[in-house]
Design a protein around this motif. Structure first.
Motif, mmCIF file in Angstrom:
data_model
loop_
_atom_site.group_PDB
_atom_site.id
_atom_site.type_symbol
_atom_site.label_atom_id
_atom_site.label_comp_id
_atom_site.label_asym_id
_atom_site.label_seq_id
_atom_site.Cartn_x
_atom_site.Cartn_y
_atom_site.Cartn_z
ATOM 1 N N GLU A 152 4.421 3.602 9.666
ATOM 2 C CA GLU A 152 4.381 4.726 9.712
ATOM 3 C C GLU A 152 3.774 5.000 8.151
ATOM 4 O OE1 GLU A 152 5.539 7.476 13.347
ATOM 5 O OE2 GLU A 152 6.856 6.108 12.668
ATOM 6 N N PHE A 153 3.279 5.905 8.051
ATOM 7 C CA PHE A 153 4.108 6.230 6.463
ATOM 8 C C PHE A 153 3.965 7.833 6.063
ATOM 9 C CE2 PHE A 153 2.004 1.888 6.548
ATOM 10 C CZ PHE A 153 1.632 1.865 5.683
ATOM 11 N N ALA A 154 3.690 7.587 5.006
ATOM 12 C CA ALA A 154 4.327 9.749 4.819
ATOM 13 C C ALA A 154 3.454 9.602 4.716
ATOM 14 C CB ALA A 154 5.017 9.796 3.759
ATOM 15 N N SER A 155 1.930 9.766 4.520
ATOM 16 C CA SER A 155 0.788 10.675 3.840
ATOM 17 C C SER A 155 -0.556 9.915 4.766
ATOM 18 C CB SER A 155 0.892 10.727 2.912
ATOM 19 O OG SER A 155 0.118 9.408 1.554
ATOM 20 N N PRO A 156 -1.175 10.379 4.650
ATOM 21 C CA PRO A 156 -2.267 9.811 5.693
ATOM 22 C C PRO A 156 -3.175 8.918 4.840
ATOM 23 C CG PRO A 156 -2.752 12.323 4.694
ATOM 24 C CD PRO A 156 -1.636 11.571 4.570
ATOM 25 N N GLU A 157 -3.671 9.099 3.164
ATOM 26 C CA GLU A 157 -3.927 8.201 2.388
ATOM 27 C C GLU A 157 -3.134 6.652 2.181
ATOM 28 O OE1 GLU A 157 -4.662 11.779 1.108
ATOM 29 O OE2 GLU A 157 -3.313 11.319 1.232
ATOM 30 N N GLU A 158 -2.289 6.317 1.951
ATOM 31 C CA GLU A 158 -1.216 5.556 2.591
ATOM 32 C C GLU A 158 -2.207 4.372 3.382
ATOM 33 O OE1 GLU A 158 3.275 5.276 0.944
ATOM 34 O OE2 GLU A 158 2.678 8.028 2.062
ATOM 35 N N THR A 159 -2.031 5.625 4.781
ATOM 36 C CA THR A 159 -2.683 4.543 6.401
ATOM 37 C C THR A 159 -3.710 3.569 5.497
ATOM 38 O OG1 THR A 159 -3.856 6.459 7.097
ATOM 39 C CG2 THR A 159 -1.733 5.882 7.650
ATOM 40 N N VAL A 160 -5.170 4.497 4.661
ATOM 41 C CA VAL A 160 -5.663 3.103 4.723
ATOM 42 C C VAL A 160 -5.694 2.621 3.650
ATOM 43 C CG1 VAL A 160 -7.735 3.729 3.302
ATOM 44 C CG2 VAL A 160 -7.359 5.282 4.812
ATOM 45 N N ALA A 161 -4.813 2.609 2.620
ATOM 46 C CA ALA A 161 -4.163 1.891 1.526
ATOM 47 C C ALA A 161 -3.936 0.902 2.263
ATOM 48 C CB ALA A 161 -3.530 2.646 0.664
ATOM 49 N N ALA A 162 -3.001 0.976 3.133
ATOM 50 C CA ALA A 162 -2.541 -0.079 4.042
ATOM 51 C C ALA A 162 -3.363 -1.027 4.473
ATOM 52 C CB ALA A 162 -1.356 0.718 4.792
ATOM 53 N N VAL A 163 -4.514 -0.448 5.155
ATOM 54 C CA VAL A 163 -5.744 -1.452 5.561
ATOM 55 C C VAL A 163 -5.745 -1.933 4.189
ATOM 56 C CG1 VAL A 163 -8.151 -1.101 7.061
ATOM 57 C CG2 VAL A 163 -5.820 0.212 7.366
ATOM 58 N N LYS A 164 -6.576 -1.138 3.737
ATOM 59 C CA LYS A 164 -7.070 -2.411 1.875
ATOM 60 C C LYS A 164 -6.445 -3.476 1.658
ATOM 61 C CE LYS A 164 -9.212 1.197 0.108
ATOM 62 N NZ LYS A 164 -9.298 1.974 -1.089
ATOM 63 N N ASN A 165 -4.612 -3.188 1.763
ATOM 64 C CA ASN A 165 -4.481 -3.840 1.010
ATOM 65 C C ASN A 165 -3.589 -5.067 2.319
ATOM 66 O OD1 ASN A 165 -1.636 -2.878 2.590
ATOM 67 N ND2 ASN A 165 -1.114 -1.695 0.476
ATOM 68 N N GLY A 166 -3.875 -4.795 3.231
ATOM 69 C CA GLY A 166 -3.895 -5.916 4.310
ATOM 70 C C GLY A 166 -2.601 -5.881 4.410
ATOM 71 N N GLU A 167 -1.993 -5.153 4.500
ATOM 72 C CA GLU A 167 -0.288 -4.356 5.693
ATOM 73 C C GLU A 167 -0.830 -3.922 6.288
ATOM 74 O OE1 GLU A 167 3.605 -1.814 4.552
ATOM 75 O OE2 GLU A 167 1.841 -1.664 3.229
ATOM 76 N N ALA A 168 -1.633 -3.779 7.179
ATOM 77 C CA ALA A 168 -1.838 -3.125 8.600
ATOM 78 C C ALA A 168 -3.534 -3.577 8.690
ATOM 79 C CB ALA A 168 -2.595 -1.450 8.513
ATOM 80 N N ASP A 169 -3.174 -3.877 10.502
ATOM 81 C CA ASP A 169 -4.882 -4.131 10.731
ATOM 82 C C ASP A 169 -6.140 -2.814 10.855
ATOM 83 O OD1 ASP A 169 -4.190 -7.318 10.865
ATOM 84 O OD2 ASP A 169 -3.146 -6.292 13.646
ATOM 85 N N ALA A 170 -5.745 -2.299 11.434
ATOM 86 C CA ALA A 170 -6.218 -1.059 11.387
ATOM 87 C C ALA A 170 -5.379 0.822 10.434
ATOM 88 C CB ALA A 170 -6.760 -0.590 12.346
#
Length: 243
Positions: A152-170
């Protein structure tokens, strides 16, 4: 101490009802300001988007004087309950869990499709690490998925960034929020099937503010009746279901 807490709560609730009752009071519209196209801060530093235009029209029809305030998502319900503002109009889906704490108006959108965004179409969502914004209906859904891991992340932008930097698969979020990201970046794409979660989006109000809720319900119903709500949905949320 328990009696003191209850008394303090009662005072807060009474103050909220006085605002809802009108009499020249200003109704404070609480939003996140960080979830386009529903709500965001424009270049002039003002709340903008679908819910700004909708909220202004609802206040006009309800004959209420309204002002806009922003609040971070993770504390948006507690700060409504404590009286820091009088409504939540922030892309908040109506759920039974939230309805135990606050009350909701009639929905002003149909249940919005949620979607997955990933760097690869080959992601196995059943076993993937999936990002979602904290305290959202999407986070609750991922938490129930056997085999998947929620971060989980505080902001929606962080969730997309997590996918881009490989922290999350989706990432799982409102499709209307994810589609622009998929269109803007060739490495990102929507995968899997859409998911319908919740009972649509409504304004959140304190449970004691029944009169305020009814005023907004009448305004929402009038916008549904004359087609102006569908026009706003088509303008700001193209492809979304209308009433």
């Amino acid at each position: 101490m328990k009696n003191l807490i209850l008394s303090t709560t009662a005072l807060v609730m009474t103050a909220g009802f006085a605002l809802a009752d009108g009499h020249g009071k200003t109704i404070r519209m609480g939003t996140e300001g960080a979830y386009p196209p529903y709500n965001f801060i424009n270049d002039a530093g003002e709340v903008d988007g679908f819910e700004r235009e909708l909220g202004d029209e609802l206040c006009k029809r309800a004959e209420l004087t309204c002002e806009w305030v922003t609040n971070e998502w993770d504390s948006i319900i507690p700060n409504l309950v404590s009286g820091n503002y009088d409504t939540i109009i922030a892309g908040m889906s109506i759920t039974a869990e939230r309805d135990e704490v606050i009350d909701f108006t009639d929905p002003y959108t149909q249940p919005d499709p949620s979607a997955y965004l990933a760097m690869s179409a080959d992601v196995d969502l059943k076993t993937a690490v999936i990002a979602a914004q904290a305290s959202t209906i999407q986070a609750s859904h991922v938490a129930t998925m056997e085999g998947a891991t929620l971060i989980e992340f505080a902001s929606p932008e962080e969730t997309v960034a997590a996918v881009k930097n490989g922290e999350a698969d989706a990432v799982l979020a409102d499709k209307a929020f994810l589609e622009p990201a998929a269109e803007a970046e060739a490495d990102l794409s929507l995968i899997g099937e859409d998911i319908l979660l919740g009972g649509g989006i409504g304004l959140g109000v304190r449970e004691s503010d029944g009169e305020l809720k009814e005023k907004f319900n009448k305004a929402i119903q009038s916008m549904k009746a004359d087609g102006s709500l569908n026009a706003l949905i088509t303008k700001h949320l193209p492809g979304s279901a209308t009433f």
